[in-house]
Design an enzyme around this catalytic site. Structure first.
Site, PDB file in Angstrom:
ATOM      1  N   CYS A  70       0.843  -1.205   0.000  1.00 32.71           N
ATOM      2  CA  CYS A  70       0.000   0.000   0.000  1.00 32.71           C
ATOM      3  C   CYS A  70       0.879   1.256   0.000  1.00 32.71           C
ATOM      4  O   CYS A  70       1.704   1.445   0.905  1.00 32.71           O
ATOM      5  CB  CYS A  70      -0.905   0.013   1.229  1.00 32.71           C
ATOM      6  SG  CYS A  70      -1.825   1.561   1.376  1.00 32.71           S
TER       7      CYS A  70
ATOM      8  N   CYS B 256       0.429   3.608   3.337  1.00 33.46           N
ATOM      9  CA  CYS B 256       0.896   3.232   4.668  1.00 33.46           C
ATOM     10  C   CYS B 256       2.224   3.959   4.923  1.00 33.46           C
ATOM     11  O   CYS B 256       2.914   4.351   3.987  1.00 33.46           O
ATOM     12  CB  CYS B 256       1.105   1.713   4.744  1.00 33.46           C
ATOM     13  SG  CYS B 256      -0.431   0.773   4.886  1.00 33.46           S
TER      14      CYS B 256
ATOM     15  N   HIS C  94      -3.919   0.569   7.921  1.00 37.81           N
ATOM     16  CA  HIS C  94      -4.387   0.263   6.561  1.00 37.81           C
ATOM     17  C   HIS C  94      -5.850  -0.184   6.529  1.00 37.81           C
ATOM     18  O   HIS C  94      -6.592   0.149   5.612  1.00 37.81           O
ATOM     19  CB  HIS C  94      -3.497  -0.822   5.948  1.00 37.81           C
ATOM     20  CG  HIS C  94      -3.891  -1.195   4.554  1.00 37.81           C
ATOM     21  ND1 HIS C  94      -3.527  -0.445   3.452  1.00 37.81           N
ATOM     22  CD2 HIS C  94      -4.653  -2.223   4.083  1.00 37.81           C
ATOM     23  CE1 HIS C  94      -4.035  -1.000   2.361  1.00 37.81           C
ATOM     24  NE2 HIS C  94      -4.720  -2.073   2.710  1.00 37.81           N
TER      25      HIS C  94
ATOM     26  N   ASN D 163     -14.129   9.524  -1.905  1.00 39.45           N
ATOM     27  CA  ASN D 163     -14.757   8.435  -2.651  1.00 39.45           C
ATOM     28  C   ASN D 163     -14.486   7.163  -1.878  1.00 39.45           C
ATOM     29  O   ASN D 163     -13.331   6.852  -1.590  1.00 39.45           O
ATOM     30  CB  ASN D 163     -14.140   8.299  -4.048  1.00 39.45           C
ATOM     31  CG  ASN D 163     -14.420   9.509  -4.914  1.00 39.45           C
ATOM     32  OD1 ASN D 163     -15.446  10.166  -4.755  1.00 39.45           O
ATOM     33  ND2 ASN D 163     -13.512   9.809  -5.827  1.00 39.45           N
TER      34      ASN D 163
ATOM     35  N   HIS E 258      -6.661   2.054   1.469  1.00 42.09           N
ATOM     36  CA  HIS E 258      -6.267   2.713   2.724  1.00 42.09           C
ATOM     37  C   HIS E 258      -7.205   3.908   2.976  1.00 42.09           C
ATOM     38  O   HIS E 258      -7.458   4.686   2.056  1.00 42.09           O
ATOM     39  CB  HIS E 258      -4.822   3.187   2.587  1.00 42.09           C
ATOM     40  CG  HIS E 258      -4.202   3.618   3.859  1.00 42.09           C
ATOM     41  ND1 HIS E 258      -3.171   2.932   4.457  1.00 42.09           N
ATOM     42  CD2 HIS E 258      -4.465   4.663   4.678  1.00 42.09           C
ATOM     43  CE1 HIS E 258      -2.821   3.545   5.571  1.00 42.09           C
ATOM     44  NE2 HIS E 258      -3.594   4.606   5.725  1.00 42.09           N
TER      45      HIS E 258
ATOM     46  N   HIS F 167      -8.718   7.180   3.172  1.00 42.50           N
ATOM     47  CA  HIS F 167      -8.221   8.491   2.751  1.00 42.50           C
ATOM     48  C   HIS F 167      -9.308   9.285   2.048  1.00 42.50           C
ATOM     49  O   HIS F 167     -10.310   8.740   1.598  1.00 42.50           O
ATOM     50  CB  HIS F 167      -7.022   8.332   1.797  1.00 42.50           C
ATOM     51  CG  HIS F 167      -7.378   7.814   0.443  1.00 42.50           C
ATOM     52  ND1 HIS F 167      -7.679   6.494   0.190  1.00 42.50           N
ATOM     53  CD2 HIS F 167      -7.484   8.450  -0.758  1.00 42.50           C
ATOM     54  CE1 HIS F 167      -7.940   6.329  -1.096  1.00 42.50           C
ATOM     55  NE2 HIS F 167      -7.828   7.502  -1.694  1.00 42.50           N
TER      56      HIS F 167
END
Lengths: 58, 336
Positions: free
Chosen positions: B32, B35, B96, B136, B147, B149
């Site tokens: 990811c 992270c 995560h 979104n 993750h 955000h």
């Protein structure tokens, strides 16, 4: 869960009755900007201030 | 390549950003890019070993502070402009797994403060006219990184949807000398059937004119234009309102509800928009646990939404979802 604690550094940009928020801006290797926000509890801030005060008195 | 191309028929800018085709698509958790960078591990977007909340320039931006020259020449009818602006990613947590729903009210409150600071910082850029904070969530929305955000687009123009909202608010103010959003909130409170949640500072409703079945709007009770106008108590109330709405979404059908969450503050172009009123809108694409509401011919081709449901019934369903709320939108039991 992260094991290390984020660095509480940078400019104080906001606060409330529980913590202060700090902002620290850096440039990444490719030139992009990254901004870290950390939140320091007020009791911790007060502890740091009083221990700094004690040190300066010595 | 990225540029702004003028759409002369709709009178709006279209952003082209061909480099976005190459962006990372649903990598495994151990790769990811959002992270923190672990000691000895692969570098990620965050070079430090941990963080609380971070904002950084998107690696695949549609808008850039120092944009390239447009790749094509415009015409008199179809001018082009450099795509100057800022696209940021905001990471809610170094963890995560999970979503914004899993964050505590305390954590969401901190995020509200970060959103406020980013709004303030980006609004100060002379080429920025509108700061748009959004999230979104979910693969069906097209999310490419799991993750937790959100994002911010700082546009060099006022986006068309907001221009229309501003025009409606201005016309209403000129005719009635009152705020359109305050008057709509009063109607929702008088009617009561579409209230989902209410606290001291915010009201969440499925609006009378909802376009998505489970669309929710969160509006500040006090007339204000942006996050930067909020008191600490109002920021706390907003965090509580967000937490309750997010919990209700996830508990409605027992799975993490995908959505688009968008904030509509006043523009940042230095104009006087005292008639505008800050609010947040959620558009979940699901109409049932298995079926999605698609933006099909009427919506995409004519701009005319068809909602197969009644806002009054969907609001009642959301009131019943945990944490349950009364007809007045009050919590039946306190949440953590």
């Amino acid at each position: 869960m992260s094991e290390t604690k984020p660095k509480s550094e940078g400019e104080i940009v906001a606060s409330n009755d529980r913590w202060i928020m700090r902002r620290r801006t850096k440039k990444k290797d490719d030139g992009r900007t990254i901004t870290y926000y950390t939140f320091q509890p007020l009791n911790e801030v007060q502890r740091t201030k009083s221990s700094e005060g004690e040190a300066s008195d010595v | 390549m990225s540029e702004l191309r003028w759409h002369p028929i709709l009178r709006e800018w279209v952003m082209t950003a061909t480099h976005r085709q190459d962006r990372t698509f649903l990598p495994p958790a151990d790769h990811c890019p959002l992270c923190p960078t672990k000691p000895g591990g692969l570098p990620t977007e965050v070079p430090e070993p941990t963080y609380e909340i971070v904002a950084f320039d998107n690696r695949f931006p549609s808008l850039q502070p120092r944009p390239p020259e447009p790749a094509v020449a415009g015409t008199a009818l179809c001018p082009v402009q450099k795509a100057q602006g800022v696209c940021e990613v905001i990471l809610y947590t170094p963890q995560h797994e999970g979503t914004l729903t899993d964050r505590s009210v305390d954590d969401i409150e901190k995020l509200v403060y970060v959103w406020t600071d980013r709004f303030d910082q980006l609004s100060s850029l002379d080429y920025v006219k509108y700061v748009f904070i959004f999230e979104n969530k979910g693969k069906v929305i097209g999310v490419t990184l799991e993750h937790p955000h959100g994002q911010i687009y700082a546009y060099p123009f006022i986006p068309p949807r907001l221009e229309r909202e501003l025009e409606s608010a201005r016309l209403h103010f000129e005719a009635k000398r009152s705020c359109l959003f305050c008057d709509l909130m009063r109607e929702e409170l008088d009617d009561g059937r579409r209230i989902v949640y209410a606290n001291e500072a915010f009201l969440a409703v499925v609006p009378f004119y909802a376009r998505f079945p489970y669309e929710v709007h969160i509006t500040s009770r006090r007339h204000m234009g942006a996050l930067t106008d909020m008191t600490p108590a109002e920021k706390r109330s907003l965090a509580e309102a967000l937490k309750v709405v997010l919990l209700k979404y996830d508990n409605l059908w027992g799975f993490s509800m995908p959505y688009m969450m968008v904030m509509h503050p006043r523009p940042s172009d230095g104009g006087n928009y005292e008639y505008f009123h800050f609010h947040i809108e959620f558009y979940p694409p699901h109409r049932t646990p298995e079926k999605l509401k698609y933006l099909a011919g009427s919506e995409a081709g004519a701009g005319a939404f068809i909602n197969d449901t009644l806002a009054e019934e969907k609001a009642a369903e959301l009131r019943e979802a945990f944490p349950q709320t009364t007809k007045d939108g009050l919590l039946k039991a306190q949440i953590e």
